[in-house]
Structure formats: C-alpha cells, structure tokens
Design an enzyme around this catalytic site. Sequence first.
Site, short mmCIF file in Angstrom:
data_model
loop_
_atom_site.label_atom_id
_atom_site.label_comp_id
_atom_site.label_asym_id
_atom_site.label_seq_id
_atom_site.Cartn_x
_atom_site.Cartn_y
_atom_site.Cartn_z
N HIS A 1 0.80 -1.23 0.00
CA HIS A 1 0.00 0.00 0.00
C HIS A 1 0.83 1.28 0.00
O HIS A 1 0.28 2.36 -0.06
CB HIS A 1 -0.95 0.02 1.20
CG HIS A 1 -0.24 0.32 2.48
ND1 HIS A 1 0.53 -0.59 3.15
CD2 HIS A 1 -0.16 1.46 3.21
CE1 HIS A 1 1.04 -0.05 4.23
NE2 HIS A 1 0.65 1.19 4.30
C1 UD1 Z 1 -1.95 5.53 6.03
C2 UD1 Z 1 -0.62 6.00 6.63
C3 UD1 Z 1 0.41 4.89 6.46
C4 UD1 Z 1 -0.10 3.57 7.00
C5 UD1 Z 1 -1.42 3.24 6.34
C6 UD1 Z 1 -2.02 1.97 6.85
C7 UD1 Z 1 -0.12 8.40 6.50
C8 UD1 Z 1 0.68 9.42 5.80
N1 UD1 Z 1 -0.10 7.18 5.97
O1 UD1 Z 1 -1.74 5.37 4.63
O2 UD1 Z 1 1.58 5.25 7.18
O3 UD1 Z 1 0.84 2.57 6.73
O4 UD1 Z 1 -2.34 4.32 6.61
O5 UD1 Z 1 -3.18 1.66 6.15
O6 UD1 Z 1 -0.73 8.70 7.50
N2 UD1 Z 1 -9.19 5.03 2.13
C9 UD1 Z 1 -10.40 4.39 2.15
N3 UD1 Z 1 -10.91 4.03 3.35
C10 UD1 Z 1 -10.30 4.27 4.55
C11 UD1 Z 1 -9.08 4.94 4.52
C12 UD1 Z 1 -8.52 5.31 3.31
O7 UD1 Z 1 -10.98 4.15 1.11
O8 UD1 Z 1 -10.84 3.91 5.60
C13 UD1 Z 1 -8.59 5.42 0.84
C14 UD1 Z 1 -8.88 6.86 0.47
O9 UD1 Z 1 -9.03 6.94 -0.90
C15 UD1 Z 1 -7.60 7.58 0.83
C16 UD1 Z 1 -6.55 6.49 0.58
O10 UD1 Z 1 -7.19 5.27 0.92
O11 UD1 Z 1 -7.41 8.72 0.10
C17 UD1 Z 1 -5.32 6.66 1.41
O12 UD1 Z 1 -5.64 6.81 2.79
P1 UD1 Z 1 -4.68 7.67 3.75
O13 UD1 Z 1 -5.17 7.63 5.15
O14 UD1 Z 1 -4.42 9.00 3.15
O15 UD1 Z 1 -3.30 6.91 3.64
P2 UD1 Z 1 -2.97 5.36 3.64
O16 UD1 Z 1 -2.43 5.02 2.30
O17 UD1 Z 1 -4.08 4.54 4.19
#
Ligand code: UD1
Length: 369
Positions: free
Chosen positions: A209
């Site tokens: 991821h």
């Molecule tokens: C975040 C953390 C990362 C961690 C990861 C675990 C930061 C910078 N990154 O990355 O360190 O390893 O979480 O999962 O804080 N989304 C959903 N549903 C959710 C959450 C996210 O669909 O419940 C999608 C959204 O499109 C979002 C994307 O995933 O924009 C990324 O989510 P985000 O929280 O920005 O970062 P992660 O890649 O999950």
Amino acid sequence: MSQRKKILHVVGARPNFMKIAPVMRAIERAGFADHMLVHTGQHYDFSMSDVFFTDLGMPRPDIHLGVGSGSHAEQTAKVMVEFEKVCLEQKPDIVVVAGDVNSTMACAIDCAKLRIPCAHVEAGLRSFDLDMPEEVNRIVTDRLCEILLTPSPDGDENLRREGTPEEWIFRVGNVMIDTLLAHLPKAKATGSPAGLGVEPGCYAVLTLHRPSNVDDPRVLGGLLDALAQIQRVLPIVFPVHPRTRKRFEEFGFGPRVAAMKALTLCEPLGYLDFLGLTSQSKLILTDSGGLQEESTALGIPCLTLRENTERPITVTQGTNTVVGRDPAAIVSEAKRAIDGHGKAGRTPELWDGKASERIARVLRDWHRR
Ligand code: UD1
C-alpha cells in the site's frame, strides 16, 4: 500527594489500534489515571477501523473527529483544528500518540503549541528516506514529544543523534507484540486460511500500500511481474488496501491480476483474521512497517518490498530481508525462502508482551521537570 492524571489517547489509522489498545488496558490495570480515547477518523471504512475495536476488545472512542481522507496538508490541518478544540476542552495532563501516520504528527504539533506533554509510542524509528511521508511524521513527532517510548536500541540511538535529552528517552519494547502475543491463540482459531482457500503452512501473504509502490504504474507493474512468477510456486493471499485497489482500476491492471490463478485477492482483513493468516503462512511479502515486526515475532521469513526500513532490528535480529523492488531479486529471494532457506531470526529484547506495562509505569511516574 500525587494527583490522578488525565490521559488522552489518539488513534487515527489502522496501524494505531493495535498499539494503543494494550496501553489503555495497562493504564486501566495500573489505576493511576482517568483516560479517554480520541479517534481522528483518518481511516473510516469498517475493515480499516471498526473491526479492530471488536477484535481487540477496545472501548469505542469517546470523541470522534471525523476527519477522513484528503491531501497530506488537508488531513493534517483538519486533525490539528479539531484536536486542538478537544485539548482545550479536556485539558489532559498527557496525550499519547502512536506510530507515524498523519494523525500522530498533527496531534503532536497541537500538544507542543498548547504545552501539553505528549508521549510517543514507537519513537525513534528512522528510514532516513524523506520520500516517505511517514519519515516526516516520525521526525516532527519525536522532535516535539517529551516522552519518547522506543521499541529498540536503534530508536534510542537515532534520538540521541538528533540531540534529544537522555531523560526524554524510555526504551519500553515493542507494544505491538503485546497485542500479537495476547491474540495469537484466538487468531489461529479463526480458521482464516481455510476461509481463503489455502492450507496452513502452504501459502504466502502479501500486503502492498505504500504510495512509492502503488502510485507509479511502472513500479506496481514490476511488482505484479514478480508476483506472477511466485504464485506459480506458492499460492499467495492478498488482502488489498483501498489505495491499491483504486490504483489497479486506474492503471487497468485488473486483467493482469485476474490472470494469476493462485493469487487470491480479498478485502482488508480484521486483526484476528489477518493474524490467523500471517501466523500460519510460509512467507510474508510486504511494504508495511508493522508486518516486518510481526513476522519477526512469529519467526516467519519476510521479504520487504522497499529500498529501506525504519525497523533495522527486524533485519539484524529477525526474519526480515529488505529485498527492494527489482522483480528478479524478489523472485529469487522468495524462492530461497520457499525452499526452506529463509531467515530464522530471533525475537529482539523487550518484545516480550510487557511493553504496555512498562509504558504505564513511565506515564505514572512522569512529571515535567
Ligand atoms: C496511512 C498511513 C500509512 C499507514 C497506512 C495503513 C499516513 C501518511 N499514511 O496510509 O503510514 O501505513 O495508513 O493503512 O498517515 N481510504 C479508504 N478508506 C479508509 C481509509 C482510506 O478508502 O478507511 C482510501 C482513500 O481513498 C484515501 C486512501 O485510501 O485517500 C489513502 O488513505 P490515507 O489515510 O491517506 O493513507 P494510507 O495510504 O491509508
């Protein structure tokens, strides 16, 4: 006479839950504080958040900030605005943050400005790679927190090198391993491998991821090439992070993924199902931080699909090999592990299931000097 403390714990994203759950339990047992749980809402899907509360027996958040997704600046700023209000209202004696996600850094900044002591669980880790957003979060958080709870000696060393006062550093061990050891029997009993069509000991688990791996079609395509070869030798189970699923669609990789007959995709799993799966696997392929540590504690070979790690002890003492993103190197290391020549490793000191007890003692005895 010592006064009862008021502690606020912060969780935001998936890797926070298993770190804060045992700390809350240990504080409860030690009985020296009143505490509350704040969820920033960085992760919000059932499979990325809610399921962990049930699996880990965690109390529901007392306060939910509902921040959601956004750019780094948006997400960080929203958490800061909302968490500042909570701090002003609740006036905690100590705030506890964990790991390296945006929510962690945002709350640490709030605390620094409000002069509220902030404790960082999993302090001192460094990948020395500023291309990782988490590295920025780690550096800023550690610079601003006064109670730095480290999992391993490299963490202490990194903090010292950055000029952190010695009395701010507390080596407590790895709190995530507290959660792993406490839940292992229950996790194995879930039968999650069978539920996903694989036999214990006869499959690999994959997670992917990191933006550096999944946001660039050339890198992600190269990783798929490697996986195509590995799954011919050993079936792979792949719980897919929402970010990665979106990229597969965006880059039109669906047919390539579907063509791999022994690559089983599923939704992100809850804590118990996932630990049930990893603990009975033959090999773990990942770009996650936490999973490098969990595979070391489980004694299962782990190939980290990144160029570096902020958790070097998993390489020097554990079962982890940082293999990079070159498809040929990944396939050759995977085959070595499948042939039984993967790293055996040993569990690092203080990854003993008692880190949260040590954290509770530090928080109980801590006073700002
Ligand atoms: C975040 C953390 C990362 C961690 C990861 C675990 C930061 C910078 N990154 O990355 O360190 O390893 O979480 O999962 O804080 N989304 C959903 N549903 C959710 C959450 C996210 O669909 O419940 C999608 C959204 O499109 C979002 C994307 O995933 O924009 C990324 O989510 P985000 O929280 O920005 O970062 P992660 O890649 O999950």
